[in-house]
Design a protein around this motif. Structure first.
Motif, mmCIF file in Angstrom:
data_model
loop_
_atom_site.group_PDB
_atom_site.id
_atom_site.type_symbol
_atom_site.label_atom_id
_atom_site.label_comp_id
_atom_site.label_asym_id
_atom_site.label_seq_id
_atom_site.Cartn_x
_atom_site.Cartn_y
_atom_site.Cartn_z
ATOM 1 N N VAL A 1 39.238 35.346 39.397
ATOM 2 C CA VAL A 1 39.096 36.787 39.561
ATOM 3 C C VAL A 1 37.632 37.200 39.527
ATOM 4 N N SER A 2 36.854 36.604 38.604
ATOM 5 C CA SER A 2 35.472 37.042 38.464
ATOM 6 C C SER A 2 34.647 36.678 39.687
ATOM 7 N N LEU A 3 35.102 35.693 40.452
ATOM 8 C CA LEU A 3 34.369 35.369 41.676
ATOM 9 C C LEU A 3 34.888 36.138 42.887
ATOM 10 N N THR A 4 36.197 36.308 42.983
ATOM 11 C CA THR A 4 36.745 36.910 44.198
ATOM 12 C C THR A 4 36.778 38.431 44.135
ATOM 13 N N GLU A 5 37.001 38.989 42.934
ATOM 14 C CA GLU A 5 37.068 40.451 42.823
ATOM 15 C C GLU A 5 35.677 41.069 42.747
ATOM 16 N N ASN A 6 34.676 40.255 42.470
ATOM 17 C CA ASN A 6 33.312 40.746 42.330
ATOM 18 C C ASN A 6 32.650 40.730 43.712
ATOM 19 N N LYS A 7 32.445 41.921 44.274
ATOM 20 C CA LYS A 7 31.970 41.990 45.656
ATOM 21 C C LYS A 7 30.595 41.356 45.828
ATOM 22 N N GLU A 8 29.815 41.336 44.755
ATOM 23 C CA GLU A 8 28.442 40.862 44.878
ATOM 24 C C GLU A 8 28.324 39.344 44.783
ATOM 25 N N SER A 9 29.377 38.693 44.347
ATOM 26 C CA SER A 9 29.211 37.266 44.088
ATOM 27 C C SER A 9 29.341 36.416 45.345
ATOM 28 N N MET A 10 29.868 36.991 46.421
ATOM 29 C CA MET A 10 29.987 36.215 47.660
ATOM 30 C C MET A 10 29.562 37.066 48.834
ATOM 31 N N LYS A 11 28.844 36.466 49.739
ATOM 32 C CA LYS A 11 28.472 37.176 50.967
ATOM 33 C C LYS A 11 29.009 36.388 52.144
ATOM 34 N N ARG A 12 29.746 37.074 53.006
ATOM 35 C CA ARG A 12 30.322 36.398 54.171
ATOM 36 C C ARG A 12 29.630 36.888 55.439
ATOM 37 N N ILE A 13 29.661 36.038 56.470
ATOM 38 C CA ILE A 13 29.041 36.417 57.745
ATOM 39 C C ILE A 13 29.783 37.590 58.369
ATOM 40 N N ASP A 14 31.119 37.552 58.258
ATOM 41 C CA ASP A 14 31.910 38.591 58.919
ATOM 42 C C ASP A 14 31.909 39.913 58.164
ATOM 43 N N GLY A 15 30.948 40.094 57.295
ATOM 44 C CA GLY A 15 30.785 41.384 56.630
ATOM 45 C C GLY A 15 31.905 41.734 55.677
ATOM 46 N N HIS A 16 32.375 40.732 54.991
ATOM 47 C CA HIS A 16 33.449 40.952 54.012
ATOM 48 C C HIS A 16 32.945 41.795 52.851
#
Lengths: 228, 140
Positions: free
Chosen positions: A213-228
């Motif tokens: 949860v702390s990785l997936t629910e946290n918008k800042e922890s992952m940056k995707r190319i498709d602008g997720h």
């Protein structure tokens, strides 16, 4: 020549000022691992983190609102330490924040204290009971338990017995005793005070969920190319 | 002829090696022996427990291959059965634990507090199923 002197004194002053400020206004925060809150409530810094700070700013810090739970929030909100630092520095300028420990807090929104419905519980209990009874019968058939026990009876007593119940009844009771022993629960009473494997397993499972949860629910922890 | 005999001996040894190491690997994965030493606080005796398992496997193998008859009192079967049951029960419990059954189940149906009662459903289910099988289910 004159200019150099000026810069020197300035530099000296700045370091001095900076040094004093560091001594006075460093605050330490340690994010809690997970906290619970109710819908429409505001989460304050004191709920989210342990704080060490100077007396005169401690109360202000403690009651610093960080997040207001809204209807759009699902039941899990992850608050990153970056957001907390941003809020603190916006409120109290020229402060140094030292963070220790976890870099995010999982806020669990408890919507309603859900009572367990008794019929549902009984249904599940019966399901587990019958399922487990069938499973052990399948297991016994699979490993030819009956023939093996007949042979054990014959080896020990020298007599052939179709139903060696003298062996099988203690075996069946021992089956339950073994399970209880393994999980270290005799109807909630403890044999010793170490945590049982079940408790450790529950803890590990919760940790895995929290990490996910702390990785997936946290918008800042992952940056995707498709602008997720 | 000699080659045949030597090959059969070799084959038996190889089979025994595979089964024996598999048995030990299975026991190790389930962690029953560490659990028992933890319960009884006898960590220092763990080497002896290891030999108990090896000896038990050897005697079991001998008995199942040679069919000896000991002509002993049938009441010896009671502790033997109970011990065997406890062992299988611990294996079953360890297996459900490896598969993470209880935590997921309790979380899904929101019964984290009552997990012990759920576990008791498993325990009584096992006892009931086993007794039912031996007393009624198996054909005379």
């Amino acid at each position: 020549m004159k200019e150099i002197v000026v810069t020197h004194t300035k530099l000296y002053e700045e370091i001095n000022v900076w040094g004093v400020k560091v001594m006075e206004e460093t605050i330490y925060i340690r994010m809690r691992h997970s906290v619970q809150t109710r819908p429409q409530e505001t989460v304050y810094l004191k709920d989210l983190a342990q704080i060490i700070a100077d007396e005169n700013i401690l109360t202000a810090l403690k009651n610093l609102p960080i997040h207001k739970v809204s209807d759009e929030d699902n039941n899990i909100i992850v608050i990153d330490v970056m957001k907390v630092i941003e809020r603190i520095t916006r409120e109290l300028h020229s402060i140094e924040v030292q963070t220790i420990g976890p870099s995010q807090t999982i806020v669990e929104v408890i919507y309603k204290k859900k009572g367990v419905s008794i019929p549902f519980f009984i249904l599940i209990w019966c399901l587990l009971f019958l399922g487990s009874a069938l499973a052990i019968m399948y297991f016994h058939e699979d490993v030819s338990m009956q023939q093996t026990q007949q042979r054990i009876y014959a080896i020990i007593t020298g007599k052939v017995e179709k139903k060696p119940l003298l062996f099988q009844v203690p075996y069946s009771i021992g089956l339950g005793v073994g399970m209880v022993l393994f999980f270290n629960h005799v109807f909630r009473k403890r044999l010793n005070d170490e945590p049982s494997p079940l408790e450790v397993e529950m803890f590990n499972y919760q940790q895995d969920l929290d990490r996910y949860v702390s990785l997936t629910e946290n918008k800042e922890s992952m940056k995707r190319i498709d602008g997720h | 002829m000699v080659i045949k005999i030597a090959f059969v001996i070799f084959l038996g040894l190889a089979g025994g090696l595979a089964v024996g190491s598999g048995f030990v690997a299975f026991l190790t994965v389930l962690g029953i022996i560490p659990r028992l030493t933890q319960l009884t606080k006898t960590m220092k005796m763990i080497v002896w427990y290891q030999w108990a398992v090896v000896l038990g496997a050897l005697i079991g193998g001998f008995a199942s291959l040679r069919d000896p008859a000991l002509y002993l009192s049938s009441f010896i079967l009671i502790p033997l059965g109970a011990a065997g049951g406890v062992f299988v029960g611990m294996m079953a419990a360890a297996l459900t634990e490896v598969l993470n059954v209880f935590p997921i189940l309790a979380k899904r149906i929101g019964l984290e507090e009552k997990i012990v009662i759920l576990m008791m459903a498993f325990v009584f289910g096992k006892i009931f199923g086993s007794l039912y099988q031996w007393i009624y289910y198996v054909a005379d």
